[in-house]
Design an enzyme around this catalytic site. Structure first.
Site: not given
Length: 873
Positions: A19, A83, A524, A757
């Site tokens: 890793c 600004c 879907d 969903d």
């Protein structure tokens, strides 16, 4: 050569040396960066050249490698921004800290959103950087009254600007009266103040000087910080130049250094009063723009009635509620926090959170949202989410985040603002010099214009030097970068608030802009176009009829003799047993699944008096069905191809299966120990609003698609009911293939909005140009989605597009006004057609008008057009 930076960042997700090596390789692939990762300490030491690579790119590289660089995001309230150049200054100052990943300062909301590595940079260092840049960070989280520190600071700033405006107006009023008399009744003003012998020039000096000191102080201080500390010119520089030019010139003339020179103390004072009045109105409008969020938070209940285990009740503050507590909600009370109804039935008004105008019926097992109102009936609610996890707090968080992320169109304004102030000053110096060098030639060219002489009657009337000074002051004051800076964030702030009020949550202002640009919408099917609530409609056993028997429904002829009648009766009795066997096998296998179809099969079997048996082992076959080992034997439920894999011939049930699917039902085959038992069918009711939504999208010229894992016949039946073209239906798509289907739709250059969903559809949502997650009211923090709809209603997709279109139209109006104003006014001032006081008033008016235009957008109703559409359908 730029200086190398070394930072240590915490990284989550490392489990081994590989890793660490993966992270090192990912960072090393960046130009000018290298990393040493240590999985034992969950750290990575990164050395990078900020001239070639940013810390944000380093974090992105680590995330792309599959790991989690630890970062925190904080919103810092800031006072003193005037600004867009101020926003850029803060971004440069904070972005220069070694551990800051990204920073986005928003002049309209008076805050900066900062993402930073806490292992490298602290919140205190961020606040210090803001302060060192010349602005005031709001360091405290809140005050004793519970009011947020930002709101308290905004209210204090509003009061301060009001006091300054009233103070300046009181002193400038006599100066304005004298100016009016001089303009409209020349010669009527005496040279001395009656009864005092004091020359009017010194009276004007006495009135203008306190204004210059009190009102002008902050502009001078801010100008110094901008030019000396930050080396960047902002709006304060323009105001300080204009007012000090008029005031300084008048002092010199009053002292006799410039004989016959006019006095412009009235102009110097009015400049500051007009600008301060504009700042007050601007602060007031900003405060009003944030009312939508504050009103949402004000909806929260203060107390709750907790039911203890012994049955006693106690009223406690809402912040003392814990997950799992049971709460009593009486009629007319607000639901204290998100939860699940355990006892009672009632209607709950959810309009303030989801935009649903009709109260929603609630019964045991239903979710309720905190801050909604219980209409009738007593409810006992079990708390499931408290504090910052509640839906209303998540909504506020999403809206604030959305307001901090600006649309791409803002980049245009930022690029212009970066060069605007220096260009304005250069232009003013140029025209001041030109009027000084060639006054007669210029006067001859512009004297025919209708506004000629408003500045002071031209150089012939007031003198060449004096007129050149007036032109310089007017040209500096007329330019207003604040209107340009406010144009986009002010409209975005209102637009995202409107969305939240109607149950539409945008991830950011950039998403708000993209929604309008979509030209295809991909729905879907299950739970989006349909209700997602499956019910078992058919259970058809497959069993051969004995010779001479006539199965019911297959032949209308009556049996002709007693033998045939007896055979038919025996078959009918056996058919009942076969149906029970079919339901028992399927329900037992499905009881271990949480899929809506499985739940419908189990519920349908129980309704028919068949109780599922014990399930031993369940295996889900993605996109095809399930295998299960049960008390009855090995059960297979699913598509024909799954049965073929189990060496079960599906052919006897295919005919009936096709018939059921042609009716829009989802059909599946059931086999037990290698024997085909029959066909089950479940149906999911199409939402009525889906028809209106598809029709509305078609009216806009948007192509509508549907993706589903269901079979072709069922998919086409649903598509036909809602009005989607058969060629735009993709059926039998496995969950992992939906993203590929969306990319295929976009392959011709289409910009697709995927509506799903937010869970199974997450890859497809991420692949789409815009991902829209249909929520259930309480689940609003869906990471994969750009837009979350609080209601499970496809018509809200149209509402989201309406909000996006309305907001972008308002932004364009604001930008047109801001750019058009400067395009028209700067030449007028440069040609000597405006007095400096009028230029200052016009400058203040331009900012206020942009904010007023944005505030007028608050009354926008994204539903109105489609109410009319539904009325005439």
């Amino acid at each position: 050569m730029s200086e190398q930076r070394t930072v240590r960042i915490d990284v989550g997700g490392m489990t081994c040396a590989n890793c660490a090596a993966t992270i090192e390789d990912a960072v090393s692939d960046l130009d000018g960066a290298a990393a040493t990762a240590n999985y034992a300490t969950d750290e990575a030491t990164v050395e990078y050249d900020p001239e070639h690579v940013s810390l944000s790119e380093v974090f992105d590289a680590v995330e792309s490698a599959g790991y989690d660089p630890i970062a925190e995001t904080v919103t810092v309230g800031i006072t003193g921004m005037t600004c867009a150049n101020c926003s850029a200054t803060i971004e440069d100052a904070v972005g220069g800290l070694p551990g800051v990943v990204s920073v986005d300062a928003n002049y309209a909301t008076d805050e900066a959103t900062v993402r930073y590595a806490p292992s490298v940079t602290t919140r205190e260092e961020i606040d210090d950087a803001v302060e060192d840049a010349g602005y005031e960070p709001i360091r405290d989280e809140g005050d004793d009254d519970g009011e947020s520190a930002k709101d308290a600071a905004r209210a204090a700033e509003l009061r301060r600007q009001r006091r300054l405006t009233l103070f300046g107006a009181a002193l400038a009023a006599p100066l304005l009266a004298m100016l009016a008399l001089e303009l409209f009744a020349p010669g009527t003003l005496p040279e001395e103040l009656p009864g005092t012998g004091l020359p009017l020039g010194w009276v004007a000096f006495a009135l203008a000087t306190p204004v210059q000191v009190v009102l002008g102080r902050e502009f001078y201080v801010n100008s110094y910080k901008a030019l000396v500390v930050n080396r960047r010119a902002n709006m304060d520089v323009l105001i300080a130049l204009g007012s000090s030019t008029a005031y300084g010139y008048s002092v010199i003339a009053l002292l006799g250094v410039l004989p016959r020179a006019g006095l412009y103390f009235d102009t110097a004072a009015l400049i500051l009063v007009f600008i301060t009045l504009g700042n007050y109105l601007e602060a007031r409008s900003k405060s009003q723009a944030g009312e939508a969020i504050r009103s949402l938070l004000e909806l929260e209940a203060d107390t709750a009635t907790v039911i203890h285990e012994d049955g006693t009740e106690e009223e406690v503050p809402v912040d003392e509620i814990a997950v799992g507590d049971r709460l009593k909600v009486r009629p007319g009370e607000r639901v204290p926090t998100d939860g699940v109804v355990r006892e009672g039935e009632s209607a709950v008004d959810e309009s303030m959170v989801t935009g649903e105008s009709v109260p929603v019926r609630k019964e045991p097992g239903d979710e309720v949202i905190g801050s909604t109102v219980n209409e009738n009936g007593v409810l006992v609610v079990e708390a499931t989410k408290v504090g910052e996890e509640t839906a209303i707090q998540q909504i506020v968080k999403r809206v604030k985040e959305a307001q901090s992320r600006q649309p791409e169109i803002q980049n245009l304004a930022d690029r212009i603002s970066a060069y605007f102030v220096p260009a304005v000053i250069a232009n003013a110096l140029l025209w001041g010099a030109v009027w000084y060098v060639a006054p007669e030639a210029l006067a001859g060219l512009v004297s025919a214009l209708p506004l000629w002489g408003l500045a002071a009657g031209g150089p012939a009337a007031v003198g060449v030097t004096e007129f050149a000074v007036l032109v310089f002051a007017s040209a500096v004051l007329i330019a207003c970068p604040c209107a340009l800076g406010l144009a986009t964030p002010a409209a975005t702030m209102v637009g995202t608030s409107i969305g939240a009020q109607h149950g539409v949550l945008f991830e950011g202002g950039d998403v708000l802009e993209r929604v309008r640009d979509t030209d295809a919408v991909v729905f879907d099917k299950t739970g989006t176009l349909t209700r997602g609530e499956m019910t078992l409609t058919d259970a058809v056993p497959i069993s051969p009829a004995p010779d001479g028997a006539v199965p019911a429904g297959e032949d209308e002829l009556e049996p002709t003799d007693e033998a045939e009648r007896a055979a038919g009766a025996e078959y009918a009795e056996g058919l009942g047993d076969a149906t029970e066997r079919l339901l028992a096998a399927a329900a037992t296998a499905e009881r271990g699944s949480e899929h809506p179809i499985a739940e419908a099969v189990v519920a349908g079997a129980r309704e028919r008096g068949v109780e599922p048996a014990e399930l031993q082992v369940l295996q889900n076959v993605s996109g095809k069905g399930i295998r299960a080992r049960t008390e009855h034997g090995t059960v297979v439920v699913g598509k024909p191809e799954l049965l073929r894999e189990e060496e079960v011939a599906p052919e006897p049930g295919l005919e009936r299966m096709r018939e059921l699917e042609s009716e829009g039902k989802t059909a599946m085959l059931v086999a037990l120990d290698g024997e085909l038992l029959g066909v089950l069918a479940v149906a999911d009711e199409v939402r009525e609003s889906a028809v209106t939504a598809v029709e509305a999208l078609h009216e806009r010229g948007i192509v509508v698609h549907m993706i589903t894992g269901d079979n072709e016949r069922t998919a086409r039946a649903v598509a036909d009911r809602v009005g989607i073209e058969p060629g735009n239906v993709r059926a039998g798509v496995l969950p992992e293939d939906k993203a590929d289907a969306v990319e295929a739709i976009q392959s011709d250059g289409s910009r697709a909005m995927m509506v799903g969903d937010g869970i199974n559809d997450a890859p497809a949502l991420a692949a789409a140009f815009v991902g829209v997650a249909i929520g259930s009211g309480t689940d609003v923090a869906i990471e994969a989605a750009d837009v979350t709809l609080m209601r499970s209603d496809p018509e809200d997709v149209v509402k989201a597009i309406n909000v996006s279109e309305g907001t972008l139209a308002k932004i364009k109006q604001n930008l047109f006004w801001a750019l058009g104003y400067n395009t028209a006014m700067i030449p007028l001032a440069s040609l000597g057609l405006l007095q400096p006081a009028l230029a200052a008033a016009a400058m203040a008016f331009s900012s206020v008008s942009v904010l007023a235009n944005s505030m007028a957008f608050r009354s926008y109703d994204p539903d109105e057009r489609y109410r009319l559409l539904r009325r005439f359908r």
